[in-house]
Design a protein around this motif. Structure first.
Motif, PDB file in Angstrom:
ATOM      1  N   GLY A 102       0.809  -1.208   0.000  1.00  0.00           N
ATOM      2  CA  GLY A 102       0.000   0.000   0.000  1.00  0.00           C
ATOM      3  C   GLY A 102       0.843   1.260   0.000  1.00  0.00           C
ATOM      4  N   ARG A 103       0.178   2.383   0.085  1.00  0.00           N
ATOM      5  CA  ARG A 103       0.854   3.680   0.065  1.00  0.00           C
ATOM      6  C   ARG A 103       1.252   4.077   1.476  1.00  0.00           C
ATOM      7  NH1 ARG A 103       1.726   7.067  -3.814  1.00  0.00           N
ATOM      8  NH2 ARG A 103       2.098   9.295  -3.456  1.00  0.00           N
ATOM      9  N   LEU A 104       2.508   4.460   1.667  1.00  0.00           N
ATOM     10  CA  LEU A 104       3.039   4.864   2.956  1.00  0.00           C
ATOM     11  C   LEU A 104       3.384   6.339   2.889  1.00  0.00           C
ATOM     12  CD1 LEU A 104       4.082   4.123   5.800  1.00  0.00           C
ATOM     13  CD2 LEU A 104       6.282   3.576   4.737  1.00  0.00           C
ATOM     14  N   ARG A 105       2.728   7.127   3.718  1.00  0.00           N
ATOM     15  CA  ARG A 105       2.925   8.578   3.721  1.00  0.00           C
ATOM     16  C   ARG A 105       3.709   8.967   4.974  1.00  0.00           C
ATOM     17  NH1 ARG A 105       1.052  13.237   1.278  1.00  0.00           N
ATOM     18  NH2 ARG A 105       0.328  14.928   2.630  1.00  0.00           N
ATOM     19  N   VAL A 106       4.895   9.561   4.776  1.00  0.00           N
ATOM     20  CA  VAL A 106       5.833   9.840   5.868  1.00  0.00           C
ATOM     21  C   VAL A 106       6.183  11.317   5.884  1.00  0.00           C
ATOM     22  CG1 VAL A 106       8.122   9.326   6.822  1.00  0.00           C
ATOM     23  CG2 VAL A 106       6.806   7.519   5.674  1.00  0.00           C
ATOM     24  N   SER A 107       6.207  11.900   7.080  1.00  0.00           N
ATOM     25  CA  SER A 107       6.647  13.277   7.280  1.00  0.00           C
ATOM     26  C   SER A 107       7.964  13.254   8.041  1.00  0.00           C
ATOM     27  CB  SER A 107       5.598  14.054   8.074  1.00  0.00           C
ATOM     28  OG  SER A 107       6.094  15.328   8.460  1.00  0.00           O
ATOM     29  N   ALA A 108       8.912  14.119   7.641  1.00  0.00           N
ATOM     30  CA  ALA A 108      10.211  14.180   8.319  1.00  0.00           C
ATOM     31  C   ALA A 108      10.748  15.599   8.256  1.00  0.00           C
ATOM     32  CB  ALA A 108      11.200  13.212   7.665  1.00  0.00           C
ATOM     33  N   PRO A 109      11.588  15.989   9.232  1.00  0.00           N
ATOM     34  CA  PRO A 109      12.214  17.315   9.183  1.00  0.00           C
ATOM     35  C   PRO A 109      13.079  17.458   7.938  1.00  0.00           C
ATOM     36  CG  PRO A 109      12.466  16.318  11.351  1.00  0.00           C
ATOM     37  CD  PRO A 109      11.950  15.250  10.448  1.00  0.00           C
ATOM     38  N   MET A 110      13.209  18.684   7.450  1.00  0.00           N
ATOM     39  CA  MET A 110      13.869  18.941   6.178  1.00  0.00           C
ATOM     40  C   MET A 110      15.308  18.420   6.151  1.00  0.00           C
ATOM     41  SD  MET A 110      13.353  20.259   3.158  1.00  0.00           S
ATOM     42  CE  MET A 110      11.941  21.355   3.384  1.00  0.00           C
ATOM     43  N   THR A 111      16.154  18.880   7.078  1.00  0.00           N
ATOM     44  CA  THR A 111      17.567  18.505   7.045  1.00  0.00           C
ATOM     45  C   THR A 111      17.759  17.033   7.354  1.00  0.00           C
ATOM     46  OG1 THR A 111      18.257  20.734   7.662  1.00  0.00           O
ATOM     47  CG2 THR A 111      19.835  18.963   8.027  1.00  0.00           C
ATOM     48  N   GLN A 136       7.278  13.586   2.750  1.00  0.00           N
ATOM     49  CA  GLN A 136       7.089  15.027   2.805  1.00  0.00           C
ATOM     50  C   GLN A 136       8.086  15.609   3.805  1.00  0.00           C
ATOM     51  OE1 GLN A 136       4.803  16.810   0.892  1.00  0.00           O
ATOM     52  NE2 GLN A 136       4.490  14.845  -0.159  1.00  0.00           N
ATOM     53  N   LEU A 137       8.987  16.475   3.330  1.00  0.00           N
ATOM     54  CA  LEU A 137       9.992  17.082   4.191  1.00  0.00           C
ATOM     55  C   LEU A 137       9.570  18.500   4.560  1.00  0.00           C
ATOM     56  CD1 LEU A 137      13.325  15.935   2.478  1.00  0.00           C
ATOM     57  CD2 LEU A 137      11.995  14.810   4.275  1.00  0.00           C
ATOM     58  N   ASP A 138       9.484  18.756   5.859  1.00  0.00           N
ATOM     59  CA  ASP A 138       9.036  20.059   6.341  1.00  0.00           C
ATOM     60  C   ASP A 138       9.410  20.153   7.811  1.00  0.00           C
ATOM     61  OD1 ASP A 138       7.637  22.395   7.070  1.00  0.00           O
ATOM     62  OD2 ASP A 138       6.043  21.976   5.635  1.00  0.00           O
ATOM     63  N   ASP A 139       9.945  21.288   8.239  1.00  0.00           N
ATOM     64  CA  ASP A 139      10.306  21.455   9.642  1.00  0.00           C
ATOM     65  C   ASP A 139       9.100  21.785  10.517  1.00  0.00           C
ATOM     66  OD1 ASP A 139      13.037  20.876   9.478  1.00  0.00           O
ATOM     67  OD2 ASP A 139      13.491  22.880   8.752  1.00  0.00           O
ATOM     68  N   ARG A 140       7.958  22.035   9.916  1.00  0.00           N
ATOM     69  CA  ARG A 140       6.740  22.218  10.698  1.00  0.00           C
ATOM     70  C   ARG A 140       6.170  20.856  11.074  1.00  0.00           C
ATOM     71  NH1 ARG A 140       3.283  25.469   6.525  1.00  0.00           N
ATOM     72  NH2 ARG A 140       4.234  23.825   5.259  1.00  0.00           N
ATOM     73  N   GLU A 141       5.521  20.768  12.225  1.00  0.00           N
ATOM     74  CA  GLU A 141       4.912  19.517  12.651  1.00  0.00           C
ATOM     75  C   GLU A 141       3.482  19.449  12.139  1.00  0.00           C
ATOM     76  OE1 GLU A 141       5.193  18.729  16.787  1.00  0.00           O
ATOM     77  OE2 GLU A 141       7.388  18.602  16.776  1.00  0.00           O
ATOM     78  N   HIS A 142       3.213  18.481  11.282  1.00  0.00           N
ATOM     79  CA  HIS A 142       1.884  18.326  10.699  1.00  0.00           C
ATOM     80  C   HIS A 142       0.986  17.497  11.613  1.00  0.00           C
ATOM     81  CE1 HIS A 142       2.877  20.032   6.756  1.00  0.00           C
ATOM     82  NE2 HIS A 142       4.035  19.411   6.858  1.00  0.00           N
ATOM     83  N   ASP A 143      -0.302  17.760  11.548  1.00  0.00           N
ATOM     84  CA  ASP A 143      -1.279  16.900  12.190  1.00  0.00           C
ATOM     85  C   ASP A 143      -1.327  15.594  11.400  1.00  0.00           C
ATOM     86  OD1 ASP A 143      -4.032  15.664  12.473  1.00  0.00           O
ATOM     87  OD2 ASP A 143      -4.164  17.216  14.000  1.00  0.00           O
ATOM     88  N   LEU A 144      -0.992  14.484  12.048  1.00  0.00           N
ATOM     89  CA  LEU A 144      -0.866  13.224  11.318  1.00  0.00           C
ATOM     90  C   LEU A 144      -2.193  12.750  10.742  1.00  0.00           C
ATOM     91  CD1 LEU A 144       1.692  11.146  13.422  1.00  0.00           C
ATOM     92  CD2 LEU A 144       2.073  12.888  11.688  1.00  0.00           C
ATOM     93  N   VAL A 145      -3.263  12.904  11.508  1.00  0.00           N
ATOM     94  CA  VAL A 145      -4.560  12.420  11.036  1.00  0.00           C
ATOM     95  C   VAL A 145      -5.081  13.306   9.908  1.00  0.00           C
ATOM     96  CG1 VAL A 145      -6.963  11.980  11.672  1.00  0.00           C
ATOM     97  CG2 VAL A 145      -5.114  11.324  13.227  1.00  0.00           C
ATOM     98  N   GLN A 146      -5.096  14.607  10.121  1.00  0.00           N
ATOM     99  CA  GLN A 146      -5.605  15.503   9.087  1.00  0.00           C
ATOM    100  C   GLN A 146      -4.738  15.472   7.835  1.00  0.00           C
ATOM    101  OE1 GLN A 146      -6.527  19.470  10.368  1.00  0.00           O
ATOM    102  NE2 GLN A 146      -7.914  18.801  11.979  1.00  0.00           N
ATOM    103  N   GLY A 147      -3.442  15.235   7.995  1.00  0.00           N
ATOM    104  CA  GLY A 147      -2.553  15.156   6.846  1.00  0.00           C
ATOM    105  C   GLY A 147      -2.473  13.782   6.232  1.00  0.00           C
ATOM    106  N   SER A 148      -3.223  12.821   6.782  1.00  0.00           N
ATOM    107  CA  SER A 148      -3.227  11.441   6.274  1.00  0.00           C
ATOM    108  C   SER A 148      -1.826  10.827   6.283  1.00  0.00           C
ATOM    109  CB  SER A 148      -3.821  11.383   4.854  1.00  0.00           C
ATOM    110  OG  SER A 148      -5.147  11.829   4.850  1.00  0.00           O
TER     111      SER A 148
END
Length: 334
Positions: A102-111, A136-148
């Motif tokens: 399946g599709r795995l969606r991951v958020s991590a800090p930029m650097t 998705q690389l971003d130093d902001r902390e995303h809402d995991l549920v709303q951001g899927s």
């Protein structure tokens, strides 16, 4: 159009819901169509059908941009949560012994993501051919549920929450500068001398402009007026390499430069608060196989892949962050 009347609606339009979520998240019918494997016309038709069914306009459409209406903003919050729950239900039915897929969606800090997550993705994708990855690389902390998001890599202390967290690594924080700058400005001998130097400041730091040092039970906190502020550790590292001044930065961002001598540690006898590296997931009873596989792949890559110039830059960690739950099925291993 009239307002939404949920009690009068038939069975939810899941195809329209998914199409709308992707359009809203990606900001484009074209990009949403690519992500869904559909034509732009098909996605537009699904969203339009959803709006007719709801009796509310969800998107403002112009030739140049898309934006959410007030009703669209409200619907998106609920739609993202419903989509995340649907994916969790599918994962639970698949079973714990099923192959990661399946599709795995991951958020991590930029650097950190660019330096120490992205290099290991090819190996993960080769090992698990049924998994598609969205990083998705971003130093902001995303809402995991709303951001899927299925998973986030986060650094430092975690606030108390319902999120499931595992501390998977640790990085020291160091103060360093280019040899040319230190030759020109001299080396500080104590932390409280840093006020007379050009210091470079990471604007997203939780401790602000205060740098804390400890040695043999003595703690020194220095409030600095930085000459250069930036929201990127990579930008600050580049400035330090060019001789702009002294930078406080996680060791994982400068391990290679320190090993090669392009940067030199300042005040090496003083210790700064380090950073735990966490794997954070939405609260679930079941951790999907694809998430467990990704976390274990990262840990294995960091420990045995040889990608760190200094082995102290990244160390396995056992404790779980205060205020966060333990993640079922992915506890730290000896």
């Amino acid at each position: 159009m009239s307002t939404i009347a949920p009690s009068k609606l038939p069975v939810p339009d899941l195809a329209g819901l998914l199409a709308f979520v992707r359009v809203a998240e990606l900001g484009s019918f074209v990009r949403a169509a690519d992500a869904l494997g559909l034509s732009k016309a098909a996605v537009s038709k699904q969203v339009s059908a959803l709006e007719r069914r709801l009796g509310a306009q969800l998107l403002h459409r112009t030739t140049r941009r898309l934006s959410l209406t007030e009703a669209g903003q409200a619907y998106l919050r609920h739609a993202q949560g419903a989509f995340a729950e649907a994916r969790a239900a599918e994962d639970a039915v698949a079973g714990t012994h099923a192959a990661p897929q399946g599709r795995l969606r991951v958020s991590a800090p930029m650097t950190f993501g660019a330096l120490h997550v992205a290099p290991w993705l090819a190996g993960f994708l080769a090992r698990y051919p049924q998994v598609d990855l969205d990083l998705q690389l971003d130093d902001r902390e995303h809402d995991l549920v709303q951001g899927s998001f299925d998973l986030a890599i986060r650094l430092g202390r975690l606030e108390a929450s319902s999120l499931v967290a595992r501390a998977i690594a640790y990085s020291r924080v160091v103060v360093c500068a280019a040899p040319a700058y230190l030759q020109r400005a001299g080396r500080p001998q104590r932390p409280d001398e840093l006020g007379g130097y050009d210091c470079l400041h990471f604007t997203l730091s939780a401790s602000g402009r205060t740098w804390s040092f400890a040695r043999d039970g003595e703690v020194v906190r220095v409030a600095l007026g930085a000459r250069l502020d930036a929201n990127s550790s990579l930008a600050l590292k580049a400035a330090a390499l060019a001789g702009a001044g002294i930078v406080r930065v996680p060791e994982f961002a400068v391990a290679r430069e320190l090993a090669e001598g392009a940067l030199v540690q300042v005040l090496p006898d003083w210790e700064l608060p380090g950073l735990d590296v966490h794997a954070v997931m939405p609260e679930r009873r079941y951790v999907p196989a694809k998430v467990r596989a990704f976390v274990e792949h990262l840990i294995d890559s960091w420990m045995h892949g040889g990608g760190w110039s200094d082995a102290r830059s990244l160390q396995p960690r056992r404790p779980v962050a205060q205020g966060a739950q333990r993640a079922e099925g992915i506890e730290p291993q000896d």
